[in-house]
Scaffold this motif. Sequence first.
Motif, PDB file in Angstrom:
ATOM      1  N   ASN A   8       0.831  -1.203   0.000  1.00 36.32           N
ATOM      2  CA  ASN A   8       0.000   0.000   0.000  1.00 36.32           C
ATOM      3  C   ASN A   8       0.864   1.252   0.000  1.00 36.32           C
ATOM      4  O   ASN A   8       0.541   2.241  -0.666  1.00 36.32           O
ATOM      5  CB  ASN A   8      -0.950   0.009   1.192  1.00 36.32           C
ATOM      6  CG  ASN A   8      -2.115  -0.934   1.014  1.00 36.32           C
ATOM      7  OD1 ASN A   8      -2.524  -1.225  -0.106  1.00 36.32           O
ATOM      8  ND2 ASN A   8      -2.652  -1.413   2.117  1.00 36.32           N
ATOM      9  N   GLN A  10       3.890   1.452  -1.274  1.00 31.57           N
ATOM     10  CA  GLN A  10       4.465   1.544  -2.614  1.00 31.57           C
ATOM     11  C   GLN A  10       3.466   2.144  -3.602  1.00 31.57           C
ATOM     12  O   GLN A  10       3.813   3.011  -4.403  1.00 31.57           O
ATOM     13  CB  GLN A  10       4.898   0.160  -3.110  1.00 31.57           C
ATOM     14  CG  GLN A  10       6.117  -0.384  -2.433  1.00 31.57           C
ATOM     15  CD  GLN A  10       6.470  -1.755  -2.964  1.00 31.57           C
ATOM     16  OE1 GLN A  10       5.626  -2.638  -3.080  1.00 31.57           O
ATOM     17  NE2 GLN A  10       7.741  -1.937  -3.293  1.00 31.57           N
ATOM     18  N   VAL A  11       2.226   1.699  -3.545  1.00 35.39           N
ATOM     19  CA  VAL A  11       1.190   2.209  -4.442  1.00 35.39           C
ATOM     20  C   VAL A  11       0.994   3.703  -4.205  1.00 35.39           C
ATOM     21  O   VAL A  11       0.918   4.490  -5.156  1.00 35.39           O
ATOM     22  CB  VAL A  11      -0.137   1.436  -4.269  1.00 35.39           C
ATOM     23  CG1 VAL A  11      -1.274   2.129  -4.986  1.00 35.39           C
ATOM     24  CG2 VAL A  11       0.015   0.009  -4.765  1.00 35.39           C
ATOM     25  N   ILE A  62      -6.688   2.298  -9.643  1.00 36.07           N
ATOM     26  CA  ILE A  62      -5.549   3.193  -9.834  1.00 36.07           C
ATOM     27  C   ILE A  62      -5.660   3.905 -11.180  1.00 36.07           C
ATOM     28  O   ILE A  62      -5.386   5.116 -11.279  1.00 36.07           O
ATOM     29  CB  ILE A  62      -4.218   2.420  -9.712  1.00 36.07           C
ATOM     30  CG1 ILE A  62      -4.059   1.844  -8.301  1.00 36.07           C
ATOM     31  CG2 ILE A  62      -3.037   3.310 -10.095  1.00 36.07           C
ATOM     32  CD1 ILE A  62      -4.070   2.866  -7.184  1.00 36.07           C
TER      33      ILE A  62
END
Length: 79
Positions: A8, A10-11, A62
Motif C-alpha cells: 500500500n 508503494q502504491v 488506480i
Amino acid sequence: MDKLDFMNGQVKALLNFANAVIKAHPAPEQLRHHFETIARANPTSPEGLSLSEAYVDGMTDIDRKIAVALEHVIASRQR
C-alpha cells in the motif's frame, strides 16, 4: 499484514509520483491520450500468475485515480 502495508505504501508513492508528473507535464492532453491507450489494453499477468478479480479491480481503481488527476490538470489549464 506487513507485506500489505508495504505494498500500500508503494502504491501511494507511485500515485504521488504520477500526480507530480501529470502536473509538470507540458502537454497533459497528449499524456492523457497515451495513458488511455495503455489503460485500455488487457491487463497482463504478473510473473505468469493468473489474474484475480481483486488484481484487476485494483488496477482499475488506480487507472481511475490517474485519469481523474489528468482531467483536473487539463481543466485547470483551460481556465
